[in-house]
Design an enzyme around this catalytic site. Structure first.
Site, mmCIF file in Angstrom:
data_model
loop_
_atom_site.group_PDB
_atom_site.id
_atom_site.type_symbol
_atom_site.label_atom_id
_atom_site.label_comp_id
_atom_site.label_asym_id
_atom_site.label_seq_id
_atom_site.Cartn_x
_atom_site.Cartn_y
_atom_site.Cartn_z
ATOM 1 N N GLU A 162 0.879 -3.180 1.713
ATOM 2 C CA GLU A 162 1.697 -2.959 2.905
ATOM 3 C C GLU A 162 3.070 -2.406 2.547
ATOM 4 O O GLU A 162 3.614 -1.549 3.262
ATOM 5 C CB GLU A 162 1.824 -4.253 3.713
ATOM 6 C CG GLU A 162 0.506 -4.861 4.178
ATOM 7 C CD GLU A 162 -0.401 -3.886 4.918
ATOM 8 O OE1 GLU A 162 0.098 -2.858 5.424
ATOM 9 O OE2 GLU A 162 -1.611 -4.136 4.976
ATOM 10 N N ASP B 59 -3.442 1.381 -1.638
ATOM 11 C CA ASP B 59 -4.234 0.569 -2.570
ATOM 12 C C ASP B 59 -3.753 0.761 -4.007
ATOM 13 O O ASP B 59 -3.559 -0.210 -4.749
ATOM 14 C CB ASP B 59 -5.716 0.933 -2.466
ATOM 15 C CG ASP B 59 -6.396 0.349 -1.237
ATOM 16 O OD1 ASP B 59 -5.838 -0.589 -0.646
ATOM 17 O OD2 ASP B 59 -7.485 0.828 -0.882
#
Length: 690
Positions: free
Chosen positions: A528, A592
């Site tokens: 995030e 990621d």
């Protein structure tokens, strides 16, 4: 998970050093070393498939036995760690709702407990829903049927109390992406029933089969509404024609990722002149937005086509479009025949073999309608303050690690680094649940009619959103409910948000070692954070404004590195001839890779990483990567995989596991990977950003 104010849609943006001897033993034998002296928590080594070498396919090595032992339940289209946690969570939520339904009569009228209990009870009463038939829907169908001309159609569409589901275009009040301290009226493309515009436009066999199934669904729905066979077919053809025309005018999901192209501010006078048949002055007035002088248009060409269609398409056909969208938007509150027909079509899209039990569907509906009222009860019973404190500590550790990586980059200028650090330090962190809960006092809920409850909740939510206009930005607002098993980054708010639901095993386990937790929730936190610096998020500054704060040279270098990742994912093929779309999944893939890199850097500062002791025969660094792999383990049906690749900005779990690792020397070292192994990309083909 990524929250954008352009579309107001959530998507999972879903979401140690040891001795060389131990590393070599694992790489060669693909099983824990026999010398293990400590039993671990949070990582079940029985899930590992020792027949697969970690340097050849880490996804199947780390989770191979789990994949074999966890077939997809008949009512699901995929099954993985998110589903497992959600299922455990659902058991708690179901208990809460059952108690609320029993006790609602004793709760003070108008209280959250009464509303949650009665909403759930009305939704669970399938006998009453069947007995009511179309009684509660008919007044809304009659209102659509009464429309006679364009003027009446415009008045219907402008009325916030009119109901027809999601038709023609999106309309909402949201944060102005270039002036993040203000709310603005915003409009964008919408109005489709199928998952994406390409479902209407592609001519491959799969797309044709879906359209054929959709036509059957349309015809049968109209027949259940009372149309004869011929009329039902005619009305179905009208809906398909209108939606196909909307699809042709719609931007692709890749094009929707460009925030500048989707930000087109106009004065109300300009917008009214450009889209005369949308009756914008009337729409704003009826929604209490008469003071608005500007509108942000997401996709001007799309709205131009809608304006043309409202004048060109026969009113009779437009009414069938509204009629179907109304029914399909409230199908869960209609008799079983409607529900079953809807599921038959859903099977074509997802491959699910069986419908989810009613309690699970109803639980989801309650969460969507009364999420924070429901969430208050949930966190009182199921959320540990210790979990919140630990998550906060990990977030700050990752923030420090991220700052170190930004400072150490060899491709970013000092000016851009300074701005990046300012943005990183400005991240607002939200954990568990809101500090201030939504006020549902204006929402009336009773046991008389689930459909009425559903529509009342829809009206309340719309009014709640519209009421923000002209007020200061509500920085306490959440885009997810507390029980949600997910997380997100919101660029205009520059915030990272972690609901209580995700702060549980396997993402976070208070009994597990740091390696497993940093590989799990640590990678989610890093993911995030990295959304603030991915190809979309990097275009917003520390205050959440859409502003270019990069030097041209740095932006070019970033884009070159991102393009490498895009090409890597373009090559991944989950099914024969079905490739991942590297451009559509770019933001999530970068998040990621960056998130895992930062989580690893933060983990290396922990006492466990420095001590280097093995647990279950694995070094701390190996447990970190195994902890990461277990959060993305999942089995998917082919139909679901095809839909995911076409519509979802998230890559399939297999590639969310292997994709980042194939760029990480830290992973190669941890498992002793050698040149030529499948998990070890040649140096020239790797991407390192942070």
């Amino acid at each position: 998970m990524y929250l954008t104010s352009i579309a107001r849609r959530l998507s999972l943006a879903v979401l140690g050093l040891g001795s060389m001897a131990t590393t070599a033993a694992v790489a060669q034998t693909t099983k824990p070393a026999a010398a293990a002296t400590q039993k671990g928590v949070g990582l079940n080594v029985a899930n590992i498939d020792p027949s697969v070498k970690p340097c050849e396919d880490f996804f199947r090595y780390a989770s191979g036995n789990w994949l074999k032992n966890n077939p997809i339940p008949a009512a699901e289209s995929r099954w993985g760690s998110f589903n497992e946690l959600a299922d455990r969570n659902n058991a708690t939520l179901r208990s809460i709702l059952n108690d609320a339904a029993k006790d609602a009569a004793k709760a003070p009228k108008g209280s959250n407990a009464q509303k949650v209990g009665d909403f759930y009870a009305s939704a669970m009463d399938s006998a009453a829903i069947d007995a009511a038939g179309l009684k509660y829907l008919q007044p809304h169908l009659n209102r659509i049927a009464a429309i006679k001309d364009l003027g009446e159609m415009q008045r219907f569409l402008a009325d916030p109390k009119a109901h027809a589901g999601s038709v023609w275009y999106g309309f909402y009040v949201g944060q102005d992406e270039k002036i993040s301290t203000q709310y603005a009226v915003q409009m964008g493309q919408g109005g489709l029933s199928l998952p994406d515009r390409d479902y209407y436009l592609k001519d491959d066999a799969r797309s044709k089969a879906i359209r054929a199934a959709y036509d059957t669904y349309l015809v049968n729905t109209f027949k259940m509404l009372g149309d004869n066979e011929a009329t039902a077919k005619t009305n179905a053809a009208a809906v398909t024609r209108i939606e196909t025309r909307l699809a042709k005018a719609s931007k692709s999901r890749v094009d929707l990722r460009d925030p500048y192209a989707n930000y087109n501010k106009m004065t109300l006078a300009q917008a009214d002149a450009a889209y005369p048949n949308l009756a914008l002055p009337l729409t704003l007035k009826e929604n209490g937005l008469a003071a608005a002088k500007e509108v942000i248009i997401g996709q001007p060409d799309f709205l131009k086509e809608v304006s043309t269609m409202l004048k060109e398409e026969p009113i009779a056909d437009q009414k069938q479009y509204l009629r179907f969208h109304l029914v399909s938007s409230v199908v869960s509150a209609l008799p079983k025949t409607f529900v079953d027909e809807n599921f038959r079509f859903a099977q074509t899209l997802t491959g699910a073999k069986k419908q989810q039990p009613r309690w699970k569907r109803t639980l989801g509906a309650t969460d969507r309608a009364l999420g924070e009222a429901f969430g208050q009860i949930y966190v009182q019973k199921a959320f540990s303050p210790a979990a919140k404190a630990r998550a906060k500590e990990m977030i700050e550790n990752l923030r420090v690690a991220y700052a170190d990586r930004i400072k150490a980059t060899d491709w970013m200028s000092e000016a851009t680094k300074k701005e990046a650090l300012t943005k990183l330090n400005a991240f607002v962190v939200k954990i568990g649940y809101p500090d201030k809960w939504k006020d549902y006092s204006a929402l009336n809920v009773s046991r008389e009619s689930y459909l009425n409850n559903l529509l009342s909740a829809r009206e309340w939510a719309s009014k709640d959103q519209i009421s923000k206009f002209g007020k200061p930005i509500d920085r306490n607002e959440w885009g997810m409910t507390p029980p949600t098993v997910n997380a997100y980054y919101n660029p205009p708010m520059n915030e990272i948000v972690f609901p209580a639901g995700i702060l549980q095993p396997p993402f976070y386990d208070p009994k597990a070692d740091d390696a497993v937790n940093y590989g799990g929730i640590g990678a989610v936190i890093g993911h995030e954070m990295t959304h603030g610096f991915d190809d979309q998020g990097r275009q917003y500054d520390s205050k959440g404004n859409l502003r270019d704060w990069w030097t041209k040279e740095d932006a070019d270098k970033f884009n070159a590195k991102a393009d490498i990742v895009g090409k890597q994912y373009d090559a991944f093929m989950p099914l024969d001839s079905v490739h991942v779309n590297g451009k559509l999944t770019m933001g999530e893939n970068l998040a990621d890779l960056g998130g895992l890199t930062i989580a690893y850097a933060a983990f290396k500062k922990t006492p466990q990483a420095k001590a280097g002791k093995t647990i279950d025969g694995f070094t701390p660094e190996q447990r970190f990567f195994l902890g990461y792999a277990q959060i993305w383990r999942n089995n998917s049906r082919p139909e679901a995989l095809r839909q995911q690749v076409q519509t979802d900005p998230h890559s399939p779990g297999e590639f969310r596991t292997n994709g980042p690792l194939m760029n990480m020397p830290e992973f190669f070292e941890a498992f002793g990977c050698k040149d030529g192994s499948k998990m070890m990309r040649p140096t020239a083909e790797r991407s390192k950003i942070w």
